[in-house]
Design a protein around this motif. Structure first.
Motif, PDB file in Angstrom:
ATOM      1  N   SER A  62     -24.999 -11.915  -0.027  1.00  0.00           N
ATOM      2  CA  SER A  62     -24.215 -12.624  -1.036  1.00  0.00           C
ATOM      3  C   SER A  62     -23.010 -11.827  -1.549  1.00  0.00           C
ATOM      4  N   ASP A  63     -23.150 -10.499  -1.648  1.00  0.00           N
ATOM      5  CA  ASP A  63     -22.022  -9.705  -2.160  1.00  0.00           C
ATOM      6  C   ASP A  63     -20.814  -9.784  -1.222  1.00  0.00           C
ATOM      7  N   VAL A  64     -21.062  -9.915   0.076  1.00  0.00           N
ATOM      8  CA  VAL A  64     -19.948 -10.085   1.024  1.00  0.00           C
ATOM      9  C   VAL A  64     -19.282 -11.449   0.793  1.00  0.00           C
ATOM     10  N   ASP A 105     -16.809  -4.337  -8.840  1.00  0.00           N
ATOM     11  CA  ASP A 105     -16.806  -5.433  -7.874  1.00  0.00           C
ATOM     12  C   ASP A 105     -18.138  -5.495  -7.131  1.00  0.00           C
ATOM     13  N   ASP A 106     -18.377  -6.636  -6.468  1.00  0.00           N
ATOM     14  CA  ASP A 106     -19.655  -6.852  -5.798  1.00  0.00           C
ATOM     15  C   ASP A 106     -19.840  -5.970  -4.573  1.00  0.00           C
ATOM     16  N   ALA A 107     -18.732  -5.547  -3.978  1.00  0.00           N
ATOM     17  CA  ALA A 107     -18.811  -4.692  -2.794  1.00  0.00           C
ATOM     18  C   ALA A 107     -17.547  -3.850  -2.719  1.00  0.00           C
ATOM     19  N   THR A 112     -17.551 -13.725  -8.524  1.00  0.00           N
ATOM     20  CA  THR A 112     -18.666 -12.775  -8.472  1.00  0.00           C
ATOM     21  C   THR A 112     -19.917 -13.586  -8.218  1.00  0.00           C
ATOM     22  N   ASP A 113     -20.989 -12.928  -7.743  1.00  0.00           N
ATOM     23  CA  ASP A 113     -22.241 -13.676  -7.589  1.00  0.00           C
ATOM     24  C   ASP A 113     -23.171 -13.337  -8.754  1.00  0.00           C
ATOM     25  N   ILE A 114     -24.003 -14.314  -9.116  1.00  0.00           N
ATOM     26  CA  ILE A 114     -24.879 -14.144 -10.280  1.00  0.00           C
ATOM     27  C   ILE A 114     -26.213 -13.582  -9.809  1.00  0.00           C
ATOM     28  N   THR A 115     -26.491 -12.335 -10.187  1.00  0.00           N
ATOM     29  CA  THR A 115     -27.751 -11.703  -9.786  1.00  0.00           C
ATOM     30  C   THR A 115     -28.411 -11.057 -11.009  1.00  0.00           C
ATOM     31  N   GLY A 116     -28.831  -9.819 -10.895  1.00  0.00           N
ATOM     32  CA  GLY A 116     -29.705  -9.201 -11.895  1.00  0.00           C
ATOM     33  C   GLY A 116     -29.222  -9.189 -13.336  1.00  0.00           C
TER      34      GLY A 116
END
Ligand code: CO
Ligand code: CO
Length: 306
Positions: free
Chosen positions: A47-49, A7-9, A182-186
């Protein structure tokens, strides 16, 4: 909620009414402008929050900075972070700096969520529709900017996109009630969707033509501008993605492009799609792209068509 679902966080319940969300993120400069870098790094950390459906509360600065660089520059980075956190109603209450050959900046953020209301990346349901709230291509554009091949106006627009908080999109999805996010990052669109389908035990279909792309990205791709991380992302999803034969190498790479401070990828029940799209519009979220859907079959895999 810990590390097992990717998970993101992390989410930790304090009592029946309150859970805290805890996360950290930091990276090297994405732009030469220290203030803009601060804005983007903070938006990315917050963003993860937002991806978890929470509200940021307090944050700590994490800084690496070369002792020989002007300290005013660090001031500008921190000012950017402060301004972005303020926009998120999040207080920066301290931090830590180390001497570092390459500058680095980000935040460790603590947020709040009602227990049971947190939005996991591991709860997408068959029949859900996938909505993406920012265009992709920031990895390619930033790599071109470092090489001097990205036009200034293209980079400026990309930085504005990266600096945008996922706050409004998150609040809209919480009002509607969605299954997963989810957020789109690396790891890029494919990498983060891989986490969602594997964690949720479902499959996904994505249509390249429906994925929003930042302007200027295609030109750079055709000139061969691709970050190293994007190639690594592409090998990383080899075990998960079924590419349509018609897709070009450039299209495949773009779907894997390493993003900085990308949008939310939201998995919403089909019956709530219209409601989500109108809540996003009301909240001034410019990008509201329906990019695919979740399937019961093809579990743990992503099918990508033109
Ligand atoms: Co994330
Ligand atoms: Co993160």
């Amino acid at each position: 909620m810990g590390n097992d679902t990717g998970d993101d966080a992390a989410v930790y319940r304090l009592d029946d009414n309150t859970a805290i969300i805890v996360t950290v993120d930091f990276f090297t400069p994405i732009t030469d402008d220290p203030y803009q870098f601060g804005l983007v790094a903070a938006a990315n950390s917050l963003s993860d929050v937002y991806a978890m459906g929470g509200k940021p509360l307090v944050a700590l600065n994490i800084v690496g900075f070369p002792a020989e660089l002007a300290v005013e520059m660090l001031g500008d980075v921190l000012k950017g972070g402060y301004d972005k956190a303020t926009q998120a109603n999040c207080l920066i209450v301290g931090g830590h700096t180390v001497d570092d050959a390459e500058p680095k900046y980000g935040l460790s953020v603590v947020g709040l969520v009602e227990p049971g209301k947190e939005v996991s990346n591991a709860n997408a349901q068959p029949g859900d529709v996938l909505v993406l709230t920012k265009p992709i291509g920031t990895g390619i554009i930033a790599t071109g900017a470092k090489a001097g091949t990205t036009p200034d106006a293209i980079m400026k627009h990309a930085v504005e996109t990266m600096a945008e908080l996922n706050k409004n999109a998150s609040e809209a999805m919480v009002r509607v009630g969605v299954n997963s996010c989810t957020d789109i990052t690396g790891f890029g669109l494919m990498g983060h969707l891989r986490g969602m389908v594997r964690g949720s035990g479902v499959g996904a279909n994505i249509r390249v033509a429906d994925v929003p792309v930042l302007r200027g990205t295609w030109d750079l791709l055709e000139k061969g501008t691709v970050p190293g991380g994007t190639f690594r992302n592409m090998s990383g999803v080899e075990d998960t993605v079924d590419w349509d034969d018609k897709l070009s190498d450039q299209q495949r790479l773009l779907m894997c492009d390493a993003q900085t401070s990308g949008g939310l990828l939201i998995s919403v029940p089909k019956a709530k799609l219209d409601q989500l799209l109108s809540e996003l519009a009301v909240s001034s979220v410019e990008t509201r792209a329906v990019v695919g859907e979740i399937t019961a079959e093809n579990s743990g895999r992503i099918r990508v068509t033109a």
